[in-house]
Design a protein around this motif. Sequence first.
Motif, short mmCIF file in Angstrom:
data_model
loop_
_atom_site.label_atom_id
_atom_site.label_comp_id
_atom_site.label_asym_id
_atom_site.label_seq_id
_atom_site.Cartn_x
_atom_site.Cartn_y
_atom_site.Cartn_z
N ASP A 226 49.24 38.40 11.34
CA ASP A 226 50.13 37.46 10.04
C ASP A 226 50.47 36.71 11.20
OD1 ASP A 226 49.13 38.30 8.18
OD2 ASP A 226 50.02 40.68 8.54
N THR A 227 51.24 37.13 12.94
CA THR A 227 52.38 36.30 13.18
C THR A 227 51.72 35.17 13.73
OG1 THR A 227 53.24 38.40 13.99
CG2 THR A 227 52.99 36.51 15.19
N LYS A 228 50.18 35.35 14.58
CA LYS A 228 49.16 34.25 14.20
C LYS A 228 49.64 33.24 13.18
CE LYS A 228 46.77 36.45 18.43
NZ LYS A 228 47.51 36.12 19.26
N GLN A 229 48.75 34.28 12.45
CA GLN A 229 48.74 32.71 11.19
C GLN A 229 50.23 32.15 11.21
OE1 GLN A 229 46.25 31.46 9.55
NE2 GLN A 229 45.14 33.29 8.98
N CYS A 230 51.47 32.26 11.08
CA CYS A 230 52.67 31.92 10.81
C CYS A 230 52.82 30.43 12.10
CB CYS A 230 53.95 33.17 10.98
SG CYS A 230 53.89 33.12 9.88
N CYS A 231 52.23 31.29 13.32
CA CYS A 231 52.53 30.06 14.23
C CYS A 231 51.52 28.73 14.10
CB CYS A 231 52.26 30.91 16.00
SG CYS A 231 53.30 32.03 16.29
N LEU A 232 49.65 29.05 13.34
CA LEU A 232 49.06 28.23 13.35
C LEU A 232 49.16 27.09 12.69
CD1 LEU A 232 45.59 30.03 14.27
CD2 LEU A 232 46.50 29.17 15.60
N LYS A 264 37.27 34.84 13.44
CA LYS A 264 37.74 34.09 12.36
C LYS A 264 38.56 34.41 10.88
CE LYS A 264 31.77 35.00 11.41
NZ LYS A 264 31.04 35.39 10.53
N GLU A 265 39.23 35.06 11.05
CA GLU A 265 40.46 35.91 10.62
C GLU A 265 41.80 34.40 10.83
OE1 GLU A 265 38.56 39.58 10.97
OE2 GLU A 265 39.15 37.74 12.67
N VAL A 266 41.20 33.25 12.07
CA VAL A 266 42.67 32.62 12.24
C VAL A 266 41.66 31.23 12.00
CG1 VAL A 266 44.92 34.11 12.55
CG2 VAL A 266 42.78 33.28 14.39
N SER A 267 40.82 30.35 12.35
CA SER A 267 40.17 29.91 12.38
C SER A 267 40.06 28.91 12.01
CB SER A 267 38.41 30.77 12.92
OG SER A 267 37.09 28.95 13.26
N GLU A 268 40.35 29.29 10.20
CA GLU A 268 40.55 27.44 9.79
C GLU A 268 41.65 27.70 9.76
OE1 GLU A 268 40.93 26.93 4.67
OE2 GLU A 268 39.61 28.57 5.55
N GLU A 304 27.74 30.96 8.27
CA GLU A 304 27.53 30.63 6.69
C GLU A 304 28.56 31.75 5.36
OE1 GLU A 304 23.66 32.14 5.80
OE2 GLU A 304 23.20 31.02 7.65
N ASP A 305 28.74 32.64 5.85
CA ASP A 305 30.73 33.67 5.23
C ASP A 305 31.74 32.49 5.04
OD1 ASP A 305 30.90 34.20 8.15
OD2 ASP A 305 31.55 35.82 7.16
N LYS A 306 32.04 31.95 6.40
CA LYS A 306 32.76 31.14 6.38
C LYS A 306 32.49 29.20 6.04
CE LYS A 306 35.90 33.65 7.59
NZ LYS A 306 37.31 34.19 6.53
N PRO A 307 32.18 28.48 4.74
CA PRO A 307 32.41 27.39 4.43
C PRO A 307 33.26 26.14 4.65
CG PRO A 307 32.70 28.71 2.36
CD PRO A 307 32.52 29.54 3.74
N LYS A 308 34.62 26.88 4.97
CA LYS A 308 35.40 25.62 5.18
C LYS A 308 35.64 25.69 6.15
CE LYS A 308 39.37 22.69 4.48
NZ LYS A 308 38.87 21.69 3.27
N CYS A 309 35.19 26.32 7.56
CA CYS A 309 35.28 26.72 9.22
C CYS A 309 34.22 25.31 9.09
CB CYS A 309 34.93 27.60 9.68
SG CYS A 309 36.37 28.51 8.94
N GLN A 310 32.79 25.61 9.12
CA GLN A 310 31.74 24.84 8.35
C GLN A 310 32.18 23.62 8.17
OE1 GLN A 310 28.28 26.74 6.45
NE2 GLN A 310 27.50 27.16 7.83
N GLU A 311 32.83 23.46 7.70
CA GLU A 311 32.74 21.68 7.14
C GLU A 311 33.68 21.09 8.30
OE1 GLU A 311 32.95 22.69 2.29
OE2 GLU A 311 34.61 21.90 3.68
#
Length: 441
Positions: A226-232, A264-268, A304-311
Amino acid sequence: MSTPTSSSSSSIWVLSNIKLQFFARIRRFLQSKATRKRCEPSDRFDTAKNKTEPDNKVENFETVQVTEKHKEKEEEEEEEESVIMMQRTVKMLHFGSWEEKEVAVKEIEKLAKEDVKVRKLITELGVVPVLVSMAVSPVNSRRQAGLTALIHLADGTYTNKALIVEAGILSKLPNTIDLVDESTTSKLAELLLSLSSLANTQFPLASLDFLPLLRNILETGSRSFDTKQCCLGALYNLSTVLENAGPLVSSGVVPFLLEVSSVKEVSEKALATLGNLSVTLMGKKAMENSSMVPERFIEILSWEDKPKCQELSVYILMILAHQSSLQRKKMAEAGIVHVLLEVVLLGSPLAQKRAMKLLQWFKDERQTRVGPHSGPQTPRFAMGSPVNQIEAKEGKKLMKSLVKQSLHRNMEIITQRANAAGESSKLKSLIISTSSKSLPY
């Protein structure tokens, strides 16, 4: 010594004057509200008098009227108590001891949670500079109290965010979080995320002094997602403005973004930020010089389970491959072709479209040059030039053979994945012919 004293007295007088004007405005508002409420029952009473009703109904109406007046009186008393409480709280925050300030901050937190208008009213009383001084205090209890209050005051109002930035909090924050606990770090990240939304407004962030702090939080592996998500999220907000690309790259965030993009949790959010930076010269150069590129993006293409990341990943690869034969060579050696084929078959519509475009560039690589607005394009060979014609034929044969071999090698794996995901009907139409002509480019 006389000058600071007179300046202090002047500032206290100005603050007191602001407070008096503000609370006078609140009282006028409450009085007008109470007057309107008192008028409504009398109107209803006049209407009732014009009708012929039994005595018991008149008595009931009078009872209801008395009850409503009692409720109005209670509401007025509660509002008056709220005003008195706000006055006492602000006075404690400005002139009380540190213990009283902490108590006042907790009361401000409660008031700030109620409504956006209340949050704006509180900031008009000049509480922001005091809260900022507490937020950067070395004492943990004061620091947490100040950060929490600022987070609530900044919620949903750009005006309050601008006032917090103008108070100088971004330049006063520490560059590292070595001596800060997890809870304080989380609050710091949340506040920076909120303030970073000013980047793309009429009140741009003139100072990016807090970038080392964001990088330090990302670099610390023990911090929560959650903290990393805020920074990202804060970095992404800053990257939407092209002028910020230089400071962002210079601060060294690209290697950290590439590192966390594999999670994967913060990749997008990390990929979205890299995508914004990749369209700038500095950002693209920083990615090209990284040892993680292009392997990191090719690895993400298989999610394949992260289509947005693929795009996002194939989008960045397209930018890196454009007008760079060296990058295309590195991608080909890393095995990008067969991964792109999988995306063409199983990816989202946008990922498929981008993957097919990138495949087209690799298909024409041996016989084309990079155009100004797209990938490799077919050049105009001189008529009667046998050398160019022979090279063109060899390039076509080589690319067809490469695509055919890659398709054969991966078809069985792709078929199993597609059957498991219920995509067998889509694959049957594509597996009829295993030649490169079956691809839609």
